[in-house]
Every structure is written in structure tokens, then in C-alpha cells.
Write an enzyme that holds these catalytic residues in place. Structure first.
Site, PDB file in Angstrom:
ATOM      1  N   LYS A  55      -5.520   7.286  11.432  1.00  0.00           N
ATOM      2  CA  LYS A  55      -4.526   6.706  10.516  1.00  0.00           C
ATOM      3  C   LYS A  55      -5.187   5.731   9.535  1.00  0.00           C
ATOM      4  CE  LYS A  55      -1.857   2.937  11.822  1.00  0.00           C
ATOM      5  NZ  LYS A  55      -2.045   1.857  10.855  1.00  0.00           N
ATOM      6  N   ASN A  56      -6.018   4.849  10.066  1.00  0.00           N
ATOM      7  CA  ASN A  56      -6.560   3.790   9.210  1.00  0.00           C
ATOM      8  C   ASN A  56      -7.676   4.274   8.288  1.00  0.00           C
ATOM      9  OD1 ASN A  56      -4.706   2.100  10.267  1.00  0.00           O
ATOM     10  ND2 ASN A  56      -6.126   0.954  11.583  1.00  0.00           N
TER      11      ASN A  56
ATOM     12  N   CYS B 166       4.518  -8.965   8.906  1.00  0.00           N
ATOM     13  CA  CYS B 166       5.123  -8.032   9.853  1.00  0.00           C
ATOM     14  C   CYS B 166       5.066  -8.672  11.227  1.00  0.00           C
ATOM     15  CB  CYS B 166       4.431  -6.679   9.814  1.00  0.00           C
ATOM     16  SG  CYS B 166       2.796  -6.686  10.489  1.00  0.00           S
TER      17      CYS B 166
ATOM     18  N   ARG C 149       0.009 -11.978   7.230  1.00  0.00           N
ATOM     19  CA  ARG C 149      -0.797 -10.996   6.525  1.00  0.00           C
ATOM     20  C   ARG C 149      -0.789 -11.174   5.002  1.00  0.00           C
ATOM     21  NH1 ARG C 149      -0.131  -5.277   9.612  1.00  0.00           N
ATOM     22  NH2 ARG C 149      -2.200  -5.008   8.741  1.00  0.00           N
TER      23      ARG C 149
ATOM     24  N   ASP D 108      -6.537  -3.735  17.385  1.00  0.00           N
ATOM     25  CA  ASP D 108      -5.580  -2.633  17.563  1.00  0.00           C
ATOM     26  C   ASP D 108      -5.609  -2.041  18.973  1.00  0.00           C
ATOM     27  OD1 ASP D 108      -4.962  -3.079  14.940  1.00  0.00           O
ATOM     28  OD2 ASP D 108      -5.865  -1.256  14.158  1.00  0.00           O
TER      29      ASP D 108
ATOM     30  N   ARG E 203       4.570   5.603  13.523  1.00  0.00           N
ATOM     31  CA  ARG E 203       3.649   5.254  12.426  1.00  0.00           C
ATOM     32  C   ARG E 203       2.225   5.677  12.743  1.00  0.00           C
ATOM     33  NH1 ARG E 203       2.696  -0.365  11.537  1.00  0.00           N
ATOM     34  NH2 ARG E 203       1.309   0.596  10.051  1.00  0.00           N
TER      35      ARG E 203
END
Ligand SMILES: CC(=O)N[C@H]1[C@@H](OP(=O)(O)OP(=O)(O)OC[C@H]2O[C@@H](n3ccc(=O)[nH]c3=O)[C@H](O)[C@@H]2O)O[C@H](CO)[C@@H](O)[C@@H]1O
Ligand SMILES: C=C(OP(=O)(O)O)C(=O)O
Length: 443
Positions: free
Chosen positions: A44-45, A140, A145, A329, A421
Site C-alpha cells: 500500500k505505502n 487522524c 500529522r 505500522d 484501507r
């Protein structure tokens, strides 16, 4: 056995329908030992900045190993808002992006608010058409952030920034000029945004104290395939010689080290035996070291890792850090594992200021975790019992699934949009390994 490809397609389209949102939950019945093989999806990243970088090319790009995730859908929608044509083949995990024409320079609030990575279109837009209007990404669940490091970097390249009405308007009427930039913190997103902008700047840009994550290297490799001249990605100093034009490219996304790590922890926690395929073991070093320290057996191969869980696991402490430190993460998933390990562990979160939302949920399941500031102390082993919990953010959601796999009875996990997500096909993958897990409509 699942036909994974069909499932991926079904799920991807189902997600679209579910935007209405029917209330869904994951129902996990704990106690099964997970055994077998699981293939990691594309990262994803890595794919999010790479999709954003496609804006830079004057000819189409073709991306392989694209994970079919909510975030991929969101960034594709951002590109469509800008006038690009994006075609997705979910059954093939392919994305085709035609960036020949750009008709808008605005990324709207509705999209940016659901995914902060939308802000990554700022650098490519400034480089390609000299202006961008992007909704300010809010905070978030894991922290405020801010984007100050991105903005300072753009200003150093000659960009004029104005803020108002919730938007950032940026323009570079005289073009971008290469320079030296020292980042206050090795921000992943800022390194990516500035690297993309600098690829088409006049002259050379040197980024110091840059982020070193594998996803930065993947983005640099993609940009170089598009014709950029970037050296040093993966170290703290990146040198970018600006070029006049970039073209589209064919590119295959690297495996998702966080998804892979989540299955590795699932093996360790359930006393299982899982071969995680499509993994680059050098990206997993911090996790592998901690799994071994906890007593799990880890066998590394060229592109796969086998994890055999041993009971009981031993307590280990972690401190999250930018790469190559222990990834933030993976912090929530690691904490779920520490709950059932013998002894006292300490988790220190140094990257985000508020990434402990999963603590309350784990404690509801019977964990004994106390927090003070950026540290959490976990006293184990605790017997977890299933109950209703929430996925308070993406990795917190993964931690709830892991806890549910070893809890007595049934765990019902809500707020699944967070998990969607970042985990492709997680129910099918876990079922294939022997987990008792279902996604159900509760309304
Ligand atoms: C899409 C993506 O790739 N997301 C990852 C990326 O997020 P992201 O790129 O947002 O993470 P950053 O490395 O930028 O953020 C790290 C820390 O720096 C702070 N900061 C960042 C930028 C800035 O301008 N000012 C500032 O203060 C952040 O608030 C945070 O506390 O890296 C994080 C850190 O590895 C990961 O957890 C995310 O999964
Ligand atoms: C925090 C994460 O992602 P994002 O930066 O997209 O919120 C994550 O992947 O765990």
C-alpha cells in the site's frame, strides 16, 4: 479452497457498493492454529506514491501487483479529478494510468479527508503544471500529522504557498529550482513529495536526513524508469538531477512488508506454521529479530519467510523508529502478541504521538496494558476473551483480528473501513490458513 482472483474481484466491487455503508463486522472465533502458505500483496505505502508519481509522465503507465484496497481506489479517484484516465483490472491486480492530459489541479476535501496520502499529488502537480490546490489533510486517529516539512521543502524549491478556506494553494510560476534541503525529521511523505517535484526541477536537489524506507526506494526506482535521475534512495542522502520530461513506465510494486509482518505475527501467536510468500526478508529484519527474541522460529528464504510459533512466547520490548528501526505500522500487532507472551514488555512509540488507541480495545478483551505518554507496559500472559471491539485505525484493526484469533470465544470487530484501507483479501487469506473468520452484515 478459495479462488483468490474471483474473491479479489468480488470484494473490490463489493467495497464500492458498501460505500453506502451497510454495517459490517468481522466475526472471529479464536483457538485455531494457523498453518499453510499465504501470498503477500503489493505494498500500500509503495503503490500510493507511485500512482501519484504517474502524474509526472507525459505517456501512460502500467502498474502490476497493485493491491485492490480502498486507498488505491481513493488515490485513483484523485487522479480522475485531475483529468487523468485510470483503468483498474482488479482480477489482474493491474492499474493503467493515462496521464497525457491534465485538466484540473485541485484535490478536493472529500477525497483528501479519507486518505492523507492524497497530499502526495502536490509534488507531481507542481512539477508537471506548476500549480496545485489541495485540501489540507487533517489529523487522524494516530496523531495530528502536520505537513510543515512538505511545505518547507516546496518553498525551498521556489514554490509560493498560500493557505485559506481549508486548502493549500501552491504555485511555481518561474518553475522549480533544485537546491539542498535538510529535513527536520525523515518524513516518508515529505521525502516522496519533494523527490517527485525535484525530478522535473531545474538543476540538482540534494535531500538530507531523508527517509530511508523501502517504499522510498520503490518510488525512486519507478521515477528512474520514467526517466528521472535519482541516486541514493534508501540512504539518508538523496541526489536528484532534474530532467526536462518524464514518460510513463511499466512497473511492478514491491511486496507489502506490513501485511507480511501481520501474517508472521499471526503464525507466532497461534502457535502456527506459516510460509509467507512474496516477501523481501531484508525488509523484515526488525520484526524477524523480535520474533526470534520472543521464541518463535523464523526461517528466511530469498522471497519468503516461514514462521513457527512456540508456546509460550517470551515478552520483548520494542521502540518504533524510522526505517531501519522497528516500524510504527507493526506496533499494534506486536502489542497484541505481547499480551499473550510471558513477562513484562514495553512498547515505546516515537513516530506518532497518539498511536495507542488499540490499548483500550485490547484491555476490553482482557489484556493488562497501561500507558504513560509515549510508552505502554504490557503484563502477560493474559487470557483474552472475545467481545465487541472496534478497529480504531488500520493497524489497530489488524491487532484486533490477531487478538481475536487467540481469544476464547467470539470477537466481533467493527469499523472495518479502516482495515479495508490496507489489507487485501484478509478474510480469504486467513481462512486459507485455517482461521475461523467471517465478514457479516449486521444490519
Ligand atoms: C501512505 C504512507 O506511506 N503512510 C506511511 C507514512 O506516513 P507519513 O508519510 O504520513 O509519515 P511521516 O514519516 O511523514 O510522519 C512521521 C512523523 O512525522 C510527523 N510529520 C510528518 C510530516 C510533516 O510535514 N511534519 C511532521 O511533523 C508526523 O506527524 C509523524 O509524527 O510513513 C509513516 C511512518 O513510517 C507510516 O506510519 C505510514 O503508514
Ligand atoms: C498509518 C498508516 O497509513 P496512512 O499513512 O495511509 O494513514 C498505515 O499504513 O499504518
Amino acid at each position: 479452497m478459495f479462488d483468490d482472483k474471483i474473491f479479489v474481484t468480488e470484494k473490490f466491487f463489493r467495497l464500492r457498493i458498501c460505500r453506502r455503508v451497510i454495517l459490517e463486522k468481522l466475526i472471529v472465533k479464536g483457538g485455531n492454529r494457523l498453518v499453510g502458505a499465504v501470498k503477500t500483496s503489493g505494498a500500500k505505502n509503495a503503490v500510493l506514491p507511485i500512482i501519484a508519481a504517474s502524474i509526472l509522465g507525459t505517456t501512460p503507465s502500467h502498474l502490476d501487483e497493485v493491491p485492490m484496497l480502498e486507498d488505491v481506489h481513493t488515490i485513483s479517484e484523485v487522479l480522475k479529478c485531475l483529468g487523468l484516465a485510470v483503468e483498474c483490472s482488479p482480477e489482474k491486480n493491474v492499474l493503467d494510468i493515462d496521464s497525457t492530459e491534465i485538466t484540473s489541479y485541485e484535490a478536493p476535501y472529500e477525497l483528501v479527508r479519507t486518505m492523507r496520502a492524497s497530499f502526495l499529488v502536490m509534488g507531481p502537480l507542481l512539477a508537471r503544471i506548476g500549480k496545485a490546490r489541495i485540501s489540507m489533510p487533517g489529523g487522524c486517529a494516530i496523531g495530528a500529522r502536520p505537513i510543515d516539512i512538505h511545505l518547507k521543502g516546496f518553498e525551498a524549491l521556489g514554490v509560493k504557498i498560500e493557505q485559506g478556506h481549508g486548502y493549500i494553494e501552491a504555485s511555481a510560476p518561474e518553475g522549480l529550482k533544485g537546491t539542498s534541503i535538510y529535513f527536520d525529521f525523515p518524513s516518508v511523505g515529505a521525502t516522496e513529495n519533494i523527490m517527485m517535484a525535484a525530478s522535473l526541477a531545474e538543476g540538482t536537489t540534494i535531500l538530507e536526513n531523508a527517509a530511508e524506507e523501502p517504499e522510498i526506494v520503490d518510488l525512486a526506482n519507478y521515477l528512474n524508469k520514467m526517466g528521472a535521475k535519482i541516486r541514493g534512495a534508501g540512504t539518508d542522502t538523496i541526489r536528484i538531477e532534474g530532467v526536462e520530461k518524464l514518460h510513463g513506465a511499466d512497473y511492478t510494486i514491491i511486496p507489502d512488508r506490513i501485511e507480511a509482518g501481520t501474517y508472521m505475527i499471526a503464525a507466532a501467536m497461534t502457535g502456527g506454521d506459516i510460509v509467507v510468500e512474496n516477501v523481501l526478508p531484508e525488509h523484515q529484519k526488525p520484526l524477524i529479530a523480535k520474533l526470534r527474541e520472543a521464541g518463535a522460529v523464523v526461517e528466511e528464504d530469498i522471497d519468503k519467510v516461514r514462521v513457527i510459533g512456540k508456546n509460550p512466547l517470551k515478552a520483548v520490548s520494542i521502540k518504533t523508529l524510522p526505517y531501519p528501526g522497528f516500524p510504527t505500522d507493526m506496533q499494534a500487532q506486536m502489542m497484541a502478541m505481547m499480551v499473550i507472551a510471558e513477562g513484562r514488555s514495553k512498547v515505546t512509540e516515537t513516530v506518532f504521538e497518539n498511536r495507542f488507541m488499540h490499548v483500550v480495545e485490547l484491555n476490553r478483551m482482557g489484556a493488562q496494558i497501561s500507558t504513560e505518554g509515549r510508552s505502554a507496559v504490557i503484563d502477560g500472559p493474559c487470557k483474552l476473551t472475545g467481545c465487541d471491539v472496534r478497529a480504531t485505525d488500520l493497524r489497530a484493526g489488524a491487532a484486533m483480528i490477531l487478538a481475536g484469533l487467540v481469544a476464547e470465544g467470539t470477537t466481533r470487530i467493527g469499523d472495518l473501513h479502516h482495515i479495508d484501507r490496507g489489507y487485501e483479501n484478509i478474510v480469504a487469506k486467513l481462512k486459507n490458513l485455517g482461521a475461523d473468520i467471517e465478514r457479516v452484515d449486521v444490519d
